[in-house]
Structures are given as C-alpha cells and as structure tokens.
Design a protein around this motif. Structure first.
Motif, short mmCIF file in Angstrom:
data_model
loop_
_atom_site.label_atom_id
_atom_site.label_comp_id
_atom_site.label_asym_id
_atom_site.label_seq_id
_atom_site.Cartn_x
_atom_site.Cartn_y
_atom_site.Cartn_z
N ASP A 230 0.91 -1.19 -0.01
CA ASP A 230 0.07 0.11 -0.08
C ASP A 230 0.82 1.21 -0.16
OD1 ASP A 230 -2.30 -1.69 0.07
OD2 ASP A 230 -2.68 -1.42 2.09
N TYR A 231 1.87 1.19 0.90
CA TYR A 231 2.88 2.22 0.60
C TYR A 231 3.38 2.67 -0.50
CZ TYR A 231 7.06 4.81 2.27
OH TYR A 231 8.25 5.90 2.55
N LEU A 232 3.91 1.67 -1.32
CA LEU A 232 4.49 1.90 -2.50
C LEU A 232 3.56 2.49 -3.53
CD1 LEU A 232 7.22 0.71 -2.02
CD2 LEU A 232 7.22 -0.46 -4.18
N ALA A 233 2.19 1.82 -3.42
CA ALA A 233 1.30 2.32 -4.38
C ALA A 233 0.85 3.96 -3.98
CB ALA A 233 -0.14 1.29 -3.97
N ASN A 238 0.19 7.38 -9.99
CA ASN A 238 -0.33 7.04 -11.44
C ASN A 238 0.90 7.49 -12.30
OD1 ASN A 238 -2.85 6.28 -10.80
ND2 ASN A 238 -3.46 8.28 -10.77
N THR A 239 2.23 7.75 -11.80
CA THR A 239 3.28 8.11 -12.74
C THR A 239 4.18 6.91 -12.90
OG1 THR A 239 4.61 8.76 -10.80
CG2 THR A 239 3.17 10.40 -11.74
N ALA A 268 9.63 -7.75 -0.01
CA ALA A 268 10.03 -6.52 -0.71
C ALA A 268 9.05 -6.10 -1.83
CB ALA A 268 11.33 -6.97 -1.42
N ALA A 269 8.86 -4.79 -2.08
CA ALA A 269 8.09 -4.13 -2.91
C ALA A 269 8.81 -3.20 -3.89
CB ALA A 269 6.98 -3.61 -2.65
N PHE A 270 8.68 -3.19 -5.09
CA PHE A 270 9.55 -2.26 -5.85
C PHE A 270 8.66 -1.97 -7.09
CE2 PHE A 270 11.02 -6.36 -7.66
CZ PHE A 270 11.22 -5.93 -9.25
N CYS A 271 8.92 -0.81 -7.76
CA CYS A 271 8.35 -0.49 -9.04
C CYS A 271 9.41 0.67 -9.49
CB CYS A 271 7.15 0.09 -9.11
SG CYS A 271 6.92 1.85 -7.99
N PHE A 272 9.38 0.88 -10.95
CA PHE A 272 10.31 1.85 -11.43
C PHE A 272 9.52 3.05 -11.83
CE2 PHE A 272 13.06 -1.49 -11.63
CZ PHE A 272 14.09 -1.18 -11.61
N ILE A 333 11.89 2.90 -6.88
CA ILE A 333 11.34 3.08 -5.58
C ILE A 333 11.22 1.35 -4.90
CG2 ILE A 333 9.24 3.74 -4.25
CD1 ILE A 333 8.21 5.16 -6.81
N LEU A 334 11.86 1.16 -4.04
CA LEU A 334 11.84 -0.05 -3.36
C LEU A 334 11.85 0.05 -2.10
CD1 LEU A 334 14.13 -3.09 -4.17
CD2 LEU A 334 14.43 -2.03 -2.11
N VAL A 335 11.07 -0.91 -1.13
CA VAL A 335 11.05 -0.94 0.34
C VAL A 335 11.29 -2.45 0.70
CG1 VAL A 335 9.96 -0.66 2.22
CG2 VAL A 335 9.53 0.92 0.46
#
Length: 658
Positions: A230-233, A238-239, A268-272, A333-335
């Motif tokens: 939820d934090y990463l989202a 929307n970028t 772990a959760a990540f996105c670019f 973005i990674l946690v």
C-alpha cells in the motif's frame, strides 16, 4: 623528572559506574547521543516493546501521546509486562525489566521463546529509558490485576502497587519525562513522532498507530492494511513505468560455519518511476537509515540482473560502459521489510545491520526473482532497460558538462585568461569591490568614465543572453557571455540536477565582489535584459541572491532642468512632485539610454554611493520575476494571451507604438 602530586594513579583510581549512573552519566553509549537524537531513540526503545507484542499477535493498536510538558506516553494492548515475583531469579520481574540492563524476555532460543522476531533485542531499552527519565510511571494490566510503578531519576519510589481489576483488557502503559540532567535537549518535535509512527505502520501491516498531540489538540492515525504494498502504491501514484511488484520469502542460514543457524524472512516491493525514487530498508521494524546488508544486496543484485538483460538483448551501444547502481536508483522505488531471529546491528541505535547471511541470501533471491520477472514481463523489462540506459547516458552527459564547466571557469583573470571588455577596479579588498553589469558597449564607455576606478568594476553584456530557465546546461555553458560573467564573479556555479554529483563548484568565499549591480536602460529592452540576467543568477548562483549580494541600479526616467539646476525623477509621481516645487521655466527631458549619458550624470545618478538608488534583489522578487518571465516568454501561449488581454493596457506607455 618530577611527577605531578595531584595525579596519583593507583589501585584505588579504578571505579565503575553502578545503577542508574551507568546510563545517566553516559547516555551516548546506550542511546547514541546525549542530545535530542538520543532522547528520540529512547522513545523508539519503549515503542519497540509494544510493537514486538503486537507483531506476536497481542493487540492491534498502539497509542502515543505527546504532552505539552514534553513527557511521552506509549500504550499498548498486549499481554502486559510480567512484573510480579520471579521464583527462578528470586526477585521481582519489575526490578529486572526497569532496573537491570541486559534483562528481559528475549534472550532464550537465540531471540527468546516469547518473541521470534524482536525489535528490542538487547534488553536495554526500558531500563535505560527509565534511568534517563526525570520520572516514569508504568501501569500494567494482566492476570486480572493492575500493577503500578513510579520512578524518579532512576530510583523506584513506593515499590510495586498491586490491586485486582475488573477490566478485561491487558496491556502496558508507560509515561515518562526525559531528564534534562541526562539529555541536553528533550523538546522532541511533533514531526519525529509522525515520521516514526508512519514508518512503523508501513512495516507492520494491519497495526494501527494513534498519536495525540496535546500541544495542537490534533490526533493522527497511521494504518496500512497491506503494509509496504500500500505504501509503494501511495508513493508511486499514477506516474510509474511499472506496477508494484511484490516478493516474499523465508529461509535459514548462518553468518559463519561456527555460528548458530537462524531464521530470516523478508518481503520486498518495488516499481520503476522516472519522477520519484526511494530506497528504504527495515529490519525487525527498525528503519535502517544506513542500510547495511540489505542495501549491499540490492545494489549487487539489481546491477547484475539488469546488466545481464541489457547484454542479452544487445541494448548497449558498441563499446558503451556498463551501468552503475546510480543509473538504476534514479528510477527505482523499493522497500524491504526483513526479520531475523539473530541480528547483528552496527550499534544500539539500529541504523544498519551487518549479517553476512542476510546479505548473501537477499542477493541470490533478488537476482533469481528479477530474472524471472524480466522473462514473465517483457514489456516492463524493456521499459526498465530503456529508462536505466537513459539515466546512464544523462549521467555521462552531466559528467562531460562538469569537465567542460571546470575548464571554462577555472583560472585567474590575468592577461592570458582575459574576459573581453571587462574593466577591473584597483582595490583587492572584497568588502569594497563592486561589479556593474551594464547593457552594451556604449554604456560601458559612460560608466567607465563616470565610475570610481578604485572600487567599481564594469563588464558589458553584448546583446540579450540566453533564457537560462529553458536552455539545458550544455547550451548555457557554450554561451561566452554567461561563462565570462561567471569567470568575473569567481564563485563557480550551483547545478540543480539529479546528476549533480561533482558538478557543483560553488564557493561563496571565492566571490570577488561585495555587490553585483545590474545596470540597464529604463526601457522594454533594458527590462528584458535585466530579467534575463536575474534568471541566469537565479538558476546558476541562487545563493548570491539569498546572501543579498545582487542589486539593481535604478535609472532615472526624467531629467528636469530649471535654470542652472538639474533634477532627476525616477517615476511619474516623483516628476510631478519635483515640478510642483520649482519656479520659473522648467524643461523636462525623457532620460536617454545609459550610453548617451554624460559621465558626470552617470556618477551622480547611478554610481555614487551617496546619491545612487540601488534596489536589493530578494529571493521573493526573483520568484515573482521568474513566474512573469515564464508567462511572457515561455511556452504558455494561452496564459500569455489572457494576461495581455487583462493587463496589457497598463503598459501601453512603455511600448513603441505611435
């Protein structure tokens, strides 16, 4: 050599700190600092125990109160600290928990049979915080009883007060006031509580943290149902280039063959994302400001996996250098939220972990999972690869620009490195030196003759300079006008870019002038040149504006002749006021351009410190100027048309329309 009689060093010289003095006289050893940071860490120690309870399934809410008097309350709904008599230790448990360092319920079976993954590992927090408090009150509910304890400056007052209760709730409530005799500062800001509780909500999915601030009367609630996902989202919005990708695993291992085996689990959760980048690591809920093992694992695995993908798909240009982690980090973005039953923290403040097994296990896991992710998500993999390559090439361009800037701006103003048409002054005293930036060669002539050559220097602007808000750095530093100005200023440049490492060369101590004075004609062209100069200074050396080094020389609009006397007016209102006071024939001339003025007039109106008018440029002025400049000369065509339609009539008298 005679010995100093006062320096008797013998067997009686060795002493040890006992009881509360072990913390009160050396708080930095336990809390990392005797200042505000140490005081804040004490809060985290108490909070950690409540989090450990909740994570084991006892209680789903933790309440924190920040009082006006700087005392703090932490309340949980866990099992309640055992404080009654302990037959095995032949002491009361409250003495062990609140008055003994290295005591607690987390020492058995590596991390304790009651806490598999514990944030408070070292048995120091509650006792150390109690020792460092002006007072501490603890209320515990468990086994159908209410227990109360009161401490003052590390000493218990009144023993354990115990009474039956009909309340069915269990839990622990601790309120304490950090002691000013221990910490140099106890004024913990609201922002610290907000930040620490938000972070704990992120890594403890489904756990509610409620903060009440007595000072403002506000209540803040932090809750993430799905934790880091939820934090990463929330961060990415929307970028993002890619959706949030979530991973989790559990394993066992050891840091060395002769060391005990322990359990590790992590998610772990990540996105670019090409607008936002962030790396955050948490271990046993503690935010790892300096990372350590997880950070090293991420850097190694991501570089290895993405580099392999680029090579496999022939995306590198011929002889192109390999990517670095900074090229990935710019868009990542990674946690990571990890837990282990044995943890090697760099120190008690838990800002970095050093476990070799954790680093190796994470590295292998991420390499493998990224390879699978790239195979299963080819479209995302290509987006990531292209973005990382774009970041890399941007970084390399920035490095070339840095080298170019350094070559152009270094060197002294001597005959071999001369700035065209720059006229220096004689004094070497920087506190007196002034530089006039004037409009054109004709203004240079009149200013040169009208100045005081002892402390006033001049450099002319040859035409209109670049719009530094719109141009890229390569174009800016290919402009001779701009590089000449920067050479004359002598203080280097400030580059605002995500690739600015090593690019900034700014040093205000190298500034050669006490005042930088912009001197342009009082007409449309002059105003535009002035605005372009301000924009250049704002983008390349903004500190000069913040430090009140930049001025505008106000040029008179009118020359009023009355007999043998001449007066200068800087506005229509001032002209009317002067004329109203004069007798006899009055001749009013619109002031000429600077280049047409006589040297005596230049000195009197623009350069004489006793009679000139200088306008100090402030950061707010520049911001307003920048916004107007964007509107009138930028790409907002619709906004420009609207502004001219609504405001244009005010400026008709400045136009050349006849």
């Amino acid at each position: 050599m005679q010995s100093n009689q006062n320096s008797n060093y013998n067997n009686e010289s060795i002493t040890s700190l006992k009881g509360a003095d072990r913390v009160r006289l050396r708080p930095g050893v336990i809390f990392g600092s005797d200042g505000l940071e140490g005081c804040e860490h004490a809060v985290f120690e108490i909070l950690s125990n409540s989090i450990d309870e909740a994570r084991e399934g006892f209680g789903s809410k933790i309440e924190v109160v920040r009082y006006k008097d700087q005392s703090i309350l932490v309340k949980d709904y866990g099992r309640g600290i055992p404080v009654d008599y302990n037959p095995k230790e032949e002491r009361y448990n409250w003495e062990l928990v609140f008055c003994e360092l290295y005591a607690g319920g987390k020492y058995q079976n590596n991390s304790g049979e009651n806490y598999e993954f514990s944030l408070g590992l070292n048995g120091l927090g509650t006792c150390a915080t109690q020792y460092a408090s002006a007072y501490m009150d603890a209320t515990i509910y468990r086994d159908g009883m209410r227990y109360d304890l009161h401490f003052e400056k590390g000493e218990n007052i009144g023993g354990l007060v115990k009474e039956p209760t009909h309340k069915r709730v269990t839990g622990t409530q601790i309120r304490w006031l950090p002691d000013r005799d221990v910490f140099t500062d106890i004024a913990i800001p609201l922002s610290y509580f907000q930040d620490i509780l938000r972070r704990q909500a992120i890594v403890n999915a489904g756990l509610t943290f409620e903060l009440f601030d007595e000072e403002s009367g506000e209540t803040f609630t932090y809750y993430y149902e799905n934790g880091i996902r939820d934090y990463l989202a929330e961060l990415a919005g929307n970028t993002s280039l890619t959706d949030v990708h979530y991973l989790q695993t559990e394993t066992r291992g050891r840091d060395r063959e002769d060391k005990p085996e322990y359990k590790l689990k992590f998610e772990a959760a990540f996105c670019f994302n090409n607008q936002i980048n962030l790396l955050e690591y948490y271990h046993n809920s503690s935010f790892l400001e300096y990372g350590g093992a997880p950070d090293k694992a991420v850097k190694s695995a991501f570089v290895s996996a993405i580099d392999k993908y680029l090579k496999t798909n022939n995306l590198y240009k011929k002889d192109e250098k390999k990517i670095t982690f900074s090229d990935i980090e710019d868009s990542l973005i990674l946690v990571i939220n990890s837990f282990s039953t044995i943890t090697s923290y760099e120190n008690q403040t838990k800002k970095s972990i050093t476990n070799k097994f954790i680093q190796d296990a994470m590295t292998d896991f991420f390499r493998e999972q990224l390879e699978i992710y790239f195979i299963e998500n080819k479209m995302d993999a290509d987006k990531i690869a292209n973005q990382v390559l774009a970041n890399k090439r941007s970084r390399e361009t920035a490095e070339k620009t840095r080298v170019s800037i350094r070559k152009k701006l270094t060197g002294s103003l001597d005959m071999n490195n001369r700035v065209e048409k720059f006229v220096n002054c004689r004094t070497k005293d920087v506190s007196r030196r002034e530089i006039y930036i004037v409009e054109g060669d004709s203004a240079l002539g009149s200013c040169k003759q009208g100045r005081d050559a002892e402390f006033q220097a001049i450099i002319p602007i040859r035409g209109k300079i670049l719009n530094c808000l719109k141009a890229d750095y390569n174009k800016i530093f290919n402009s001779d006008i701009i590089t000449d100005l920067l050479k004359v200023l002598g203080c280097g440049v400030e580059i605002k870019s995500k690739h600015n490492t090593g690019l900034n060369s700014f040093d205000i101590n190298q500034l050669r002038w006490s005042k930088i004075i912009l001197c342009t004609d009082a007409d449309v062209d002059g105003f535009q040149i002035r605005t372009l100069l301000l924009t250049m200074l704002y983008r390349l050396v903004p500190t000069l504006i913040e430090e009140k080094k930049v001025y505008i020389a106000e040029s008179p609009l009118y020359e009023i002749v009355n007999g043998k006397d001449t007066y200068f007016a800087y506005s229509d209102a001032e002209k009317a006021n002067i004329v109203s006071k004069l007798k006899g024939k009055v001749k009013i001339n619109r002031s000429k351009g600077l280049g047409e003025n006589q040297p005596e007039m230049m000195w009197e109106t623009t350069m004489n410190p006793e009679t000139r008018r200088l306008i100090l440029v402030t950061p707010d002025d520049v911001q307003r100027t920048q916004e107007m400049f964007e509107l009138l000369l930028g790409e907002n065509l619709a906004g420009r048309k609207e502004f001219i339609a609504e405001e244009g009539y005010k400026y008709l008298d400045l136009t050349d329309i006849s």
